[in-house]
Design a protein around this motif. Sequence first.
Motif, short mmCIF file in Angstrom:
data_model
loop_
_atom_site.label_atom_id
_atom_site.label_comp_id
_atom_site.label_asym_id
_atom_site.label_seq_id
_atom_site.Cartn_x
_atom_site.Cartn_y
_atom_site.Cartn_z
N MET A 34 1.41 -1.44 -0.07
CA MET A 34 -0.16 0.09 -0.33
C MET A 34 0.98 1.14 0.08
N SER B 13 0.14 11.59 2.26
CA SER B 13 0.02 12.62 4.11
C SER B 13 -1.03 13.86 2.93
N LYS C 238 -1.89 15.21 -0.08
CA LYS C 238 -4.05 14.73 -0.78
C LYS C 238 -3.99 16.46 -0.95
N LYS D 276 0.78 5.14 0.81
CA LYS D 276 -0.10 5.79 2.11
C LYS D 276 0.47 7.84 0.66
N THR E 96 5.31 6.38 1.26
CA THR E 96 4.00 7.30 1.78
C THR E 96 4.83 8.86 1.19
N ASP F 75 -5.72 5.75 -0.40
CA ASP F 75 -5.61 6.87 0.39
C ASP F 75 -5.74 7.83 1.04
N ASN F 76 -6.35 8.51 2.49
CA ASN F 76 -7.00 9.67 2.68
C ASN F 76 -7.20 10.38 1.43
#
Length: 109
Positions: free
Chosen positions: A1, A5, A9, A3, A78, A59-60
């Motif tokens: 995965m 932050s 985003k 991610k 990330t 994510d996010n």
Amino acid sequence: MIKVSDTAKKKVIELMSDDGFNTTTDFVRVGVKSGGCSGLSYDLKFDKEQKVDDKVFEDNGVKIIVDKKSFLYLIGTTLEYSGGLNGAGFVFNNPNANRTCGCGESFSL
């Protein structure tokens, strides 16, 4: 995965909208390609289509697609955004990288 932050985003949403992409249906395509001073470099672009072998993550609130080959290099990464004095841009915090170049755009395993 992979991610994403909060700062990444916000910037992804801004840039996707500016480029005519829909943040609810379109993707951020993240990949790895040969090149750069450390051997491999990151590739990030926006995409409207998912290919058969793509891995899909969210994510996010950001939808991310990664091709099968790049996925192994990016597990646990990330995506961040830095607007610092050294230049603004996306930064990949990749726990798999043994070595990175000074600008952070390339790495080796």
